[in-house]
Write a protein that holds these residues in place. Structure first.
Motif, PDB file in Angstrom:
ATOM      1  N   ILE A   1      45.532  38.423 -13.801  1.00 30.18           N
ATOM      2  CA  ILE A   1      45.096  39.408 -13.296  1.00 30.18           C
ATOM      3  C   ILE A   1      43.658  38.644 -13.072  1.00 30.18           C
ATOM      4  O   ILE A   1      42.785  38.247 -14.151  1.00 30.18           O
ATOM      5  CB  ILE A   1      44.765  40.738 -13.323  1.00 30.18           C
ATOM      6  N   ASN A   2      43.383  37.975 -11.928  1.00 32.45           N
ATOM      7  CA  ASN A   2      41.554  37.051 -11.824  1.00 32.45           C
ATOM      8  C   ASN A   2      40.742  38.526 -11.161  1.00 32.45           C
ATOM      9  O   ASN A   2      41.031  39.318 -10.488  1.00 32.45           O
ATOM     10  CB  ASN A   2      42.266  36.083 -10.917  1.00 32.45           C
ATOM     11  N   ARG A   3      39.272  37.955 -11.487  1.00 29.13           N
ATOM     12  CA  ARG A   3      38.204  39.072 -11.282  1.00 29.13           C
ATOM     13  C   ARG A   3      37.567  38.527 -11.200  1.00 29.13           C
ATOM     14  O   ARG A   3      36.618  37.333 -11.469  1.00 29.13           O
ATOM     15  CB  ARG A   3      38.209  40.262 -12.114  1.00 29.13           C
ATOM     16  N   ASP A   4      36.939  38.635  -9.962  1.00 29.61           N
ATOM     17  CA  ASP A   4      35.377  37.601  -9.471  1.00 29.61           C
ATOM     18  C   ASP A   4      33.827  39.142  -9.474  1.00 29.61           C
ATOM     19  O   ASP A   4      34.488  39.602  -9.508  1.00 29.61           O
ATOM     20  CB  ASP A   4      35.067  37.489  -7.884  1.00 29.61           C
ATOM     21  N   PHE A   5      32.854  37.983  -9.359  1.00 34.60           N
ATOM     22  CA  PHE A   5      31.756  38.537  -9.772  1.00 34.60           C
ATOM     23  C   PHE A   5      30.709  38.083  -9.279  1.00 34.60           C
ATOM     24  O   PHE A   5      31.209  36.926  -8.994  1.00 34.60           O
ATOM     25  CB  PHE A   5      31.002  38.332 -11.765  1.00 34.60           C
ATOM     26  N   TYR A   6      29.924  39.211  -8.985  1.00 31.82           N
ATOM     27  CA  TYR A   6      28.831  38.851  -7.461  1.00 31.82           C
ATOM     28  C   TYR A   6      27.612  39.519  -7.540  1.00 31.82           C
ATOM     29  O   TYR A   6      27.515  39.843  -8.452  1.00 31.82           O
ATOM     30  CB  TYR A   6      29.268  39.468  -6.167  1.00 31.82           C
ATOM     31  N   ALA A   7      26.668  38.293  -7.716  1.00 36.31           N
ATOM     32  CA  ALA A   7      25.195  38.719  -7.234  1.00 36.31           C
ATOM     33  C   ALA A   7      25.136  39.316  -5.790  1.00 36.31           C
ATOM     34  O   ALA A   7      25.552  39.046  -4.782  1.00 36.31           O
ATOM     35  CB  ALA A   7      24.270  37.709  -7.587  1.00 36.31           C
ATOM     36  N   VAL A   8      24.411  40.268  -5.888  1.00 33.56           N
ATOM     37  CA  VAL A   8      24.212  40.905  -5.259  1.00 33.56           C
ATOM     38  C   VAL A   8      22.570  41.206  -4.212  1.00 33.56           C
ATOM     39  O   VAL A   8      22.578  42.264  -5.615  1.00 33.56           O
ATOM     40  CB  VAL A   8      25.105  42.593  -4.567  1.00 33.56           C
ATOM     41  N   HIS A   9      21.883  41.453  -3.510  1.00 31.07           N
ATOM     42  CA  HIS A   9      20.787  42.263  -3.285  1.00 31.07           C
ATOM     43  C   HIS A   9      20.948  42.810  -1.895  1.00 31.07           C
ATOM     44  O   HIS A   9      21.176  41.902  -1.115  1.00 31.07           O
ATOM     45  CB  HIS A   9      19.739  41.524  -3.227  1.00 31.07           C
ATOM     46  N   VAL A  10      19.709  43.655  -1.537  1.00 28.69           N
ATOM     47  CA  VAL A  10      19.621  44.194   0.129  1.00 28.69           C
ATOM     48  C   VAL A  10      19.732  43.001   0.809  1.00 28.69           C
ATOM     49  O   VAL A  10      18.054  41.792   0.096  1.00 28.69           O
ATOM     50  CB  VAL A  10      17.903  45.158   0.237  1.00 28.69           C
ATOM     51  N   LYS A  11      19.553  42.634   2.257  1.00 25.05           N
ATOM     52  CA  LYS A  11      19.544  41.343   2.845  1.00 25.05           C
ATOM     53  C   LYS A  11      17.425  41.767   3.062  1.00 25.05           C
ATOM     54  O   LYS A  11      17.242  43.027   3.468  1.00 25.05           O
ATOM     55  CB  LYS A  11      20.019  41.287   4.671  1.00 25.05           C
ATOM     56  N   ASN A  12      16.862  40.368   3.355  1.00 25.75           N
ATOM     57  CA  ASN A  12      15.782  40.656   3.864  1.00 25.75           C
ATOM     58  C   ASN A  12      14.753  41.309   3.347  1.00 25.75           C
ATOM     59  O   ASN A  12      13.859  41.439   3.705  1.00 25.75           O
ATOM     60  CB  ASN A  12      15.556  41.476   6.180  1.00 25.75           C
ATOM     61  N   ARG A  13      15.174  41.146   1.880  1.00 26.80           N
ATOM     62  CA  ARG A  13      13.881  42.042   1.119  1.00 26.80           C
ATOM     63  C   ARG A  13      13.296  41.813   0.407  1.00 26.80           C
ATOM     64  O   ARG A  13      14.115  40.142  -0.125  1.00 26.80           O
ATOM     65  CB  ARG A  13      15.234  43.329   0.286  1.00 26.80           C
ATOM     66  N   HIS A  14      11.965  41.785   0.213  1.00 27.49           N
ATOM     67  CA  HIS A  14      11.552  40.149  -1.020  1.00 27.49           C
ATOM     68  C   HIS A  14      12.092  40.539  -2.701  1.00 27.49           C
ATOM     69  O   HIS A  14      12.467  41.653  -2.801  1.00 27.49           O
ATOM     70  CB  HIS A  14       9.995  40.773  -0.807  1.00 27.49           C
ATOM     71  N   LEU A  15      12.314  39.249  -2.847  1.00 24.87           N
ATOM     72  CA  LEU A  15      11.992  38.663  -4.007  1.00 24.87           C
ATOM     73  C   LEU A  15      11.306  38.285  -5.011  1.00 24.87           C
ATOM     74  O   LEU A  15      10.433  37.892  -4.411  1.00 24.87           O
ATOM     75  CB  LEU A  15      13.954  37.665  -4.353  1.00 24.87           C
ATOM     76  N   THR A  16      11.509  39.061  -6.230  1.00 28.90           N
ATOM     77  CA  THR A  16      10.119  39.159  -6.774  1.00 28.90           C
ATOM     78  C   THR A  16      10.365  37.287  -7.429  1.00 28.90           C
ATOM     79  O   THR A  16      11.943  36.988  -7.347  1.00 28.90           O
ATOM     80  CB  THR A  16       9.607  39.839  -8.276  1.00 28.90           C
ATOM     81  N   GLU A  17       9.057  36.497  -7.814  1.00 34.77           N
ATOM     82  CA  GLU A  17       9.519  35.151  -8.986  1.00 34.77           C
ATOM     83  C   GLU A  17      10.391  34.825  -9.688  1.00 34.77           C
ATOM     84  O   GLU A  17      11.521  34.315  -9.511  1.00 34.77           O
ATOM     85  CB  GLU A  17       8.396  34.890  -9.289  1.00 34.77           C
ATOM     86  N   ALA A  18      10.709  36.583 -10.986  1.00 38.06           N
ATOM     87  CA  ALA A  18      11.838  36.012 -11.189  1.00 38.06           C
ATOM     88  C   ALA A  18      12.840  36.293 -11.173  1.00 38.06           C
ATOM     89  O   ALA A  18      14.282  35.944 -11.286  1.00 38.06           O
ATOM     90  CB  ALA A  18      11.455  37.792 -12.575  1.00 38.06           C
ATOM     91  N   GLY A  19      13.411  36.939  -9.296  1.00 36.00           N
ATOM     92  CA  GLY A  19      14.396  37.412  -9.401  1.00 36.00           C
ATOM     93  C   GLY A  19      15.065  36.379  -8.237  1.00 36.00           C
ATOM     94  O   GLY A  19      16.527  36.264  -8.980  1.00 36.00           O
ATOM     95  N   ARG A  20      13.715  35.575  -8.146  1.00 39.01           N
ATOM     96  CA  ARG A  20      15.093  34.678  -6.926  1.00 39.01           C
ATOM     97  C   ARG A  20      15.201  33.084  -8.141  1.00 39.01           C
ATOM     98  O   ARG A  20      16.315  32.865  -8.317  1.00 39.01           O
ATOM     99  CB  ARG A  20      13.411  34.268  -6.269  1.00 39.01           C
ATOM    100  N   LYS A  21      14.735  33.391  -9.598  1.00 39.30           N
ATOM    101  CA  LYS A  21      14.663  32.283 -10.855  1.00 39.30           C
ATOM    102  C   LYS A  21      15.817  32.609 -11.033  1.00 39.30           C
ATOM    103  O   LYS A  21      17.004  31.540 -11.289  1.00 39.30           O
ATOM    104  CB  LYS A  21      13.868  32.013 -11.303  1.00 39.30           C
ATOM    105  N   LEU A  22      16.454  34.025 -10.962  1.00 35.48           N
ATOM    106  CA  LEU A  22      17.538  34.528 -12.061  1.00 35.48           C
ATOM    107  C   LEU A  22      18.924  34.172 -10.459  1.00 35.48           C
ATOM    108  O   LEU A  22      19.581  33.934 -11.667  1.00 35.48           O
ATOM    109  CB  LEU A  22      17.210  35.870 -12.153  1.00 35.48           C
TER     110      LEU A  22
END
Length: 298
Positions: free
Chosen positions: A269-290
């Motif tokens: 049984i395999n399970r995938d992990f995803y990063a998710v954010h709202v489209k067209n929403r500004h990401l902070t510097e920390a958010g972009r780096k992460l």
């Protein structure tokens, strides 16, 4: 000369207006906002009085949004989007970057620490606030603007969200140290099972696999439910039953031989992990780096 009427908006009143439309009910909106129905009706009355228009045509059981109400809805949605963007930008404060993350229990415990540690070596001023939640809750927090990024173990597709595959994990069946090395699919429904809560990506992955082998959730002998992987492990070690769990979560226990992996007819049984954010929403510097570091995990 006629003086233009001044608008003095109250965000609570505007939130009430949007929630009524979202929930399609005054009663449900009042419950969600945890305020009385009389208060939420008063909010709409005050808005209509200030604007000088009718926003909602109301009867004893139903309501409909007027053309003026639809115009105001667009304004209100834009206003709250701007407020959320302002809150995120202001949250940077005196740090080099601040971001709030909602992460499923597996990713918050076994994936994020190493990634964040690596980023902190490069930029010690980065600051992260992690809130553990199951995958469904984390996605809802993203949609509602409560956090900037989510790390989740399943995708709930929504037109406002962007998902990025970052990692693959294996879900294994575990039992106490004296458990059999393997069991058949036919034996599984008759064994006491410990499971994660509804909304857990681990549980969803296991149930999806079993459904493909004609074993429905109702066929299983569930004796215990727990909202964390740590709780599941302790329940297994205590002898309550067997459980499906992430392989990432049991490395220490395997070394200590306090539990063991139970083979299940060679099924993986395999399970995938995803990063998710709202489209067209500004990401902070920390958010972009992460997000950039998480994408490197593939």
């Amino acid at each position: 000369m006629k003086k233009n009427k001044e608008f003095n908006f109250d965000l609570k009143q505007i939130r009430s207006f949007l929630e009524i439309i979202q929930e399609n009910s005054f009663t449900k909106a009042s419950r969600k906002l945890k305020i009385g129905q009389a208060t939420i009706s008063h909010h709409i009355n005050l808005l209509e009085e200030m604007l000088g228009v009718v926003l909602m045509e109301r009867s004893s059981k139903t309501f409909s949004v007027t053309p003026e109400g639809k115009i105001f809805k667009k304004f209100a949605e834009s206003l709250f989007s701007d407020v959320e963007n302002l809150k995120r930008d202001m949250s940077r404060g005196g740090f080099g970057g601040v971001t709030k993350i909602a992460a499923s229990t597996i990713s918050s415990t076994y994936i994020l620490p190493d990634v964040v540690a690596s980023l902190k070596k490069e930029d010690p001023e980065l600051y992260f606030s992690i809130e553990a939640a199951d995958s469904r809750e984390a996605i809802e927090m993203i949609k509602e603007g409560k956090v900037e990024l989510g790390i989740v173990g399943k995708m709930l597709k929504h037109p406002s969200l962007n998902y990025y595959h970052i990692f693959s994990d294996e879900i294994v069946l575990i039992g106490g140290k004296n458990s059999p090395a393997s069991i058949s699919l036919q034996e599984l429904p008759h064994m006491p099972l410990i499971q994660r809560e509804n909304g857990s990506g681990t549980r969803d992955a296991a149930e999806k696999c079993l459904n493909g082998h004609d074993i429905a959730p109702s066929d299983l002998s569930v004796v215990y439910e727990c909202s964390t992987s740590e709780g599941v492990k302790e329940a297994v070690i205590s002898g309550i039953g067997i459980a499906f769990i992430s392989r990432l979560a049991i490395q220490r226990e395997l070394q200590l031989k306090s539990l063991r992996i139970i083979g299940l007819n060679g099924i993986t049984i395999n399970r995938d992990f995803y990063a998710v954010h709202v489209k067209n929403r500004h990401l902070t510097e920390a958010g972009r780096k992460l997000l950039g570091e998480l994408k490197k995990l593939k």
